[in-house]
Design a protein around this motif. Structure first.
Motif, PDB file in Angstrom:
ATOM      1  N   UNK A   1      42.916  29.103  30.546  1.00 36.91           N
ATOM      2  CA  UNK A   1      43.575  29.460  31.568  1.00 36.91           C
ATOM      3  C   UNK A   1      42.535  30.084  32.731  1.00 36.91           C
ATOM      4  N   UNK A   2      42.852  29.093  33.934  1.00 38.99           N
ATOM      5  CA  UNK A   2      41.728  29.368  35.164  1.00 38.99           C
ATOM      6  C   UNK A   2      42.444  29.951  36.037  1.00 38.99           C
ATOM      7  N   UNK A   3      41.659  30.908  36.918  1.00 42.72           N
ATOM      8  CA  UNK A   3      42.208  31.576  38.163  1.00 42.72           C
ATOM      9  C   UNK A   3      41.366  30.791  39.282  1.00 42.72           C
ATOM     10  N   UNK A   4      42.371  30.361  40.177  1.00 39.55           N
ATOM     11  CA  UNK A   4      41.768  29.472  41.266  1.00 39.55           C
ATOM     12  C   UNK A   4      42.261  30.037  42.404  1.00 39.55           C
TER      13      UNK A   4
ATOM     14  N   UNK B   1      25.323  36.144  33.611  1.00 37.33           N
ATOM     15  CA  UNK B   1      26.490  35.255  34.055  1.00 37.33           C
ATOM     16  C   UNK B   1      27.593  36.332  34.315  1.00 37.33           C
ATOM     17  N   UNK B   2      28.455  35.924  35.266  1.00 40.20           N
ATOM     18  CA  UNK B   2      30.005  36.608  35.435  1.00 40.20           C
ATOM     19  C   UNK B   2      30.853  35.652  34.368  1.00 40.20           C
ATOM     20  N   UNK B   3      30.816  34.521  34.619  1.00 41.89           N
ATOM     21  CA  UNK B   3      31.733  33.415  33.901  1.00 41.89           C
ATOM     22  C   UNK B   3      32.118  32.503  34.952  1.00 41.89           C
ATOM     23  N   UNK B   4      31.882  32.758  36.575  1.00 41.73           N
ATOM     24  CA  UNK B   4      32.645  32.048  37.358  1.00 41.73           C
ATOM     25  C   UNK B   4      32.043  30.967  37.654  1.00 41.73           C
ATOM     26  N   UNK B   5      32.588  29.805  38.227  1.00 45.16           N
ATOM     27  CA  UNK B   5      32.197  28.573  38.767  1.00 45.16           C
ATOM     28  C   UNK B   5      32.239  28.349  40.285  1.00 45.16           C
ATOM     29  N   UNK B   6      31.413  27.505  40.568  1.00 48.06           N
ATOM     30  CA  UNK B   6      31.583  26.956  42.383  1.00 48.06           C
ATOM     31  C   UNK B   6      31.607  28.451  43.364  1.00 48.06           C
ATOM     32  N   UNK B   7      30.474  29.136  42.877  1.00 50.04           N
ATOM     33  CA  UNK B   7      30.448  30.204  44.146  1.00 50.04           C
ATOM     34  C   UNK B   7      30.314  29.566  45.558  1.00 50.04           C
ATOM     35  N   UNK B   8      30.703  30.504  46.435  1.00 49.18           N
ATOM     36  CA  UNK B   8      30.591  30.241  47.730  1.00 49.18           C
ATOM     37  C   UNK B   8      31.318  29.007  48.233  1.00 49.18           C
ATOM     38  N   UNK B   9      32.553  28.744  47.837  1.00 53.46           N
ATOM     39  CA  UNK B   9      33.217  27.618  47.904  1.00 53.46           C
ATOM     40  C   UNK B   9      34.622  27.917  47.752  1.00 53.46           C
ATOM     41  N   UNK B  10      35.492  27.005  48.473  1.00 56.75           N
ATOM     42  CA  UNK B  10      37.079  27.203  48.320  1.00 56.75           C
ATOM     43  C   UNK B  10      37.419  26.773  46.868  1.00 56.75           C
ATOM     44  N   UNK B  11      36.632  26.186  46.195  1.00 57.36           N
ATOM     45  CA  UNK B  11      36.971  25.537  44.819  1.00 57.36           C
ATOM     46  C   UNK B  11      36.357  26.392  43.674  1.00 57.36           C
ATOM     47  N   UNK B  12      36.036  27.660  44.279  1.00 55.75           N
ATOM     48  CA  UNK B  12      35.751  28.984  43.213  1.00 55.75           C
ATOM     49  C   UNK B  12      36.783  29.025  42.213  1.00 55.75           C
ATOM     50  N   UNK B  13      36.369  29.273  40.647  1.00 57.96           N
ATOM     51  CA  UNK B  13      37.387  29.453  39.835  1.00 57.96           C
ATOM     52  C   UNK B  13      36.799  30.204  38.559  1.00 57.96           C
ATOM     53  N   UNK B  14      37.279  30.962  37.971  1.00 58.76           N
ATOM     54  CA  UNK B  14      36.835  31.831  36.685  1.00 58.76           C
ATOM     55  C   UNK B  14      37.840  31.312  35.700  1.00 58.76           C
TER      56      UNK B  14
ATOM     57  N   UNK C   1      45.132  34.107  44.675  1.00 58.25           N
ATOM     58  CA  UNK C   1      44.766  33.534  43.466  1.00 58.25           C
ATOM     59  C   UNK C   1      45.727  32.964  42.730  1.00 58.25           C
ATOM     60  N   UNK C   2      45.546  31.955  41.920  1.00 56.46           N
ATOM     61  CA  UNK C   2      46.694  31.468  41.356  1.00 56.46           C
ATOM     62  C   UNK C   2      46.169  31.051  39.742  1.00 56.46           C
ATOM     63  N   UNK C   3      46.938  31.173  38.747  1.00 51.39           N
ATOM     64  CA  UNK C   3      46.696  30.607  37.192  1.00 51.39           C
ATOM     65  C   UNK C   3      46.976  29.275  37.058  1.00 51.39           C
ATOM     66  N   UNK C   4      46.311  28.712  36.365  1.00 56.16           N
ATOM     67  CA  UNK C   4      46.155  27.199  36.179  1.00 56.16           C
ATOM     68  C   UNK C   4      45.956  26.939  34.403  1.00 56.16           C
ATOM     69  N   UNK C   5      46.842  26.472  33.945  1.00 53.11           N
ATOM     70  CA  UNK C   5      46.535  26.228  32.431  1.00 53.11           C
ATOM     71  C   UNK C   5      46.123  24.807  32.485  1.00 53.11           C
ATOM     72  N   UNK C   6      44.854  24.790  32.212  1.00 54.01           N
ATOM     73  CA  UNK C   6      43.898  23.662  32.395  1.00 54.01           C
ATOM     74  C   UNK C   6      43.984  22.623  31.161  1.00 54.01           C
ATOM     75  N   UNK C   7      44.378  21.441  31.554  1.00 56.76           N
ATOM     76  CA  UNK C   7      44.573  20.374  30.556  1.00 56.76           C
ATOM     77  C   UNK C   7      43.727  19.226  30.670  1.00 56.76           C
ATOM     78  N   UNK C   8      42.706  19.125  31.637  1.00 57.78           N
ATOM     79  CA  UNK C   8      41.983  18.154  32.135  1.00 57.78           C
ATOM     80  C   UNK C   8      42.274  17.650  33.387  1.00 57.78           C
ATOM     81  N   UNK C   9      41.519  16.715  33.770  1.00 63.14           N
ATOM     82  CA  UNK C   9      41.845  16.105  34.986  1.00 63.14           C
ATOM     83  C   UNK C   9      41.493  16.902  36.244  1.00 63.14           C
ATOM     84  N   UNK C  10      42.090  16.451  37.433  1.00 59.06           N
ATOM     85  CA  UNK C  10      41.882  16.941  38.740  1.00 59.06           C
ATOM     86  C   UNK C  10      42.984  18.319  38.678  1.00 59.06           C
ATOM     87  N   UNK C  11      42.692  19.417  39.550  1.00 58.19           N
ATOM     88  CA  UNK C  11      43.513  20.253  39.865  1.00 58.19           C
ATOM     89  C   UNK C  11      43.676  20.424  41.342  1.00 58.19           C
ATOM     90  N   UNK C  12      44.888  20.072  41.664  1.00 56.63           N
ATOM     91  CA  UNK C  12      45.215  20.258  43.230  1.00 56.63           C
ATOM     92  C   UNK C  12      45.645  21.537  43.293  1.00 56.63           C
TER      93      UNK C  12
END
Ligand SMILES: [Zn+2]
Length: 400
Positions: free
Chosen positions: A126-129, A370-383, A92-103
């Protein structure tokens, strides 16, 4: 540990379930994670903490203050993750999200608001990806972390709260999570599963579901001398398929629209087998769909001869709505709980089943939060970290 640290600890266990394994739990690592959680519950001070022989965890926190003798409320989450995506060595990694794509760290996987427009609302979070090679496991370790942190917070604060029963189940992702759940062992009569997606979601309606197996018996004769004798089971089966309403398929329906879905067709001129599923939220329409299939076979038997079409329909699960409505305070309280943290709740009919639906029919009314997570069952899952924190408060509200 705060809820984020706890979540990261849990995702360090790779707990994909394994449909090919008949045992419960289907992957041994679920027992290791379960052992860790059970230990935590004991340290926090829950009573009657148990990891049973099937890997289910149960625990109970007595009520406090003026709510000491109020009815208990239950919270349930699952420990396994989906076997459809790699789930070991999660980074897991933290991303401070400011819009746009996350690589992501693998250098090629991108989470983009073009594909996932709900990201635009998360600027400043702050997202966990993941690193792009595995799922994250917010489904459902976010749920587990939120529940365990809830009971820890309740115990520490000493404020008044209802008694709380918790349970953590194995193998939800392969459809077995409710199988060996002991409703009589669980020390609450009403509960929530915490296993949904985006924060604010409340689910208490799901499909009524049945499976259809149709055997079509034909008569095969050498094609050179078949006139007025051959009955080709493939063409006969096709006739049945063509009688089903063209627009009532999964590809043409949404929300509360039911469907017929052909999953498999195998066979030859002599015998053709069709497998289908029937789904509808509305019990009456569900019954009508099943009746439609039976009537179609009756008609086709009158055309092709009695016994040509053998239709077997079996119910798989039912809409929990009827079980929840008598306890609608569960939904109203959940709505108030979300509003208390500034989140507007939303309800959506589930176009599938949930473990809570099965538990509801086993005697434990159990809507899903809800748990608050997104994109379950995917490598692009984040919370978002804030969702983990807010959900813990939402659950706390429900113990008051
Ligand atoms: Zn889940």
């Amino acid at each position: 540990m705060n809820v984020t640290e706890r979540f990261l600890k849990y995702v360090s266990y790779g707990t994909n379930s394994d449909d090919a394994n008949e045992k419960c739990p289907s992957s041994p690592v679920q027992l290791e994670l379960g052992k860790f959680i059970a230990e935590e519950l004991k340290v926090i001070g829950l009573e009657r903490v148990e990891q049973d022989e099937n890997g289910y965890i149960y625990g109970f926190l007595p009520g406090e203050g003026e709510l000491k003798n109020a009815p208990a409320i239950g919270f349930i989450a699952h420990m396994d993750t989906s076997p459809s995506v790699p789930g070991d060595n999660i980074k897991p990694a933290f991303v401070d999200y400011n819009g746009g794509d996350i690589l992501l760290a693998d250098g090629k996987t991108v989470i983009s608001p073009v594909d996932f427009p709900e990201m635009t609302a998360l600027k400043g979070e702050k997202l966990i990806v993941t690193d792009g090679t595995t799922l994250l496991g917010a489904d459902d370790k976010a749920g587990v972390a939120e529940i365990v942190t809830l009971v820890e917070n309740l115990k520490k604060s000493g404020t008044a709260h209802r008694p709380v029963a918790v349970a953590f189940t194995p193998d939800e992702e392969i459809g077995r999570g409710a199988n060996l759940f002991r409703v009589d062992r669980f020390e609450a009569k009403l509960a929530y599963t915490v296993d949904g997606g985006n924060i604010g979601g409340i689910e208490y309606e799901n499909f009524n579901a049945a499976g259809l197996r149709l055997k079509v018996h034909g008569v095969n004769i050498h094609p050179g001398s078949a006139k007025n004798k051959m009955k080709n089971a493939i063409l006969m089966a096709n006739q049945f398929l063509n009688m089903l309403p063209e627009a009532e398929t999964p590809a043409h329906t949404e929300k509360y629209e039911g469907f017929y879905h052909i999953c498999d067709i195998t066979g030859d001129e002599t015998l053709c087998t069709v497998i289908a599923i029937i789904r509808d939220h509305d019990l009456k329409k569900f019954a009508e769909r099943k009746e439609f299939c039976r009537k179609a076979c009756e008609y086709l038997n009158s055309v092709w001869g009695e016994g040509s079409f053998e239709c077997e329909i079996r119910d798989s699960y039912f809409n929990m709505r009827e079980q929840i409505l008598p306890h609608f305070e569960l939904i109203e309280n959940a709505e108030a709980a979300f509003r208390s943290v500034g989140v507007e709740p939303f309800t959506e009919p589930v176009r599938g089943g949930t473990d809570g639906a099965r538990l509801s029919f086993m005697g434990l009314p159990c809507p899903n939060l809800s748990t608050g997570g997104y994109n379950f069952h995917s490598c692009r899952e984040y919370i978002p970290v804030s969702s983990l924190e807010k959900m813990t408060k939402v659950l706390e509200f429900l113990t008051k």
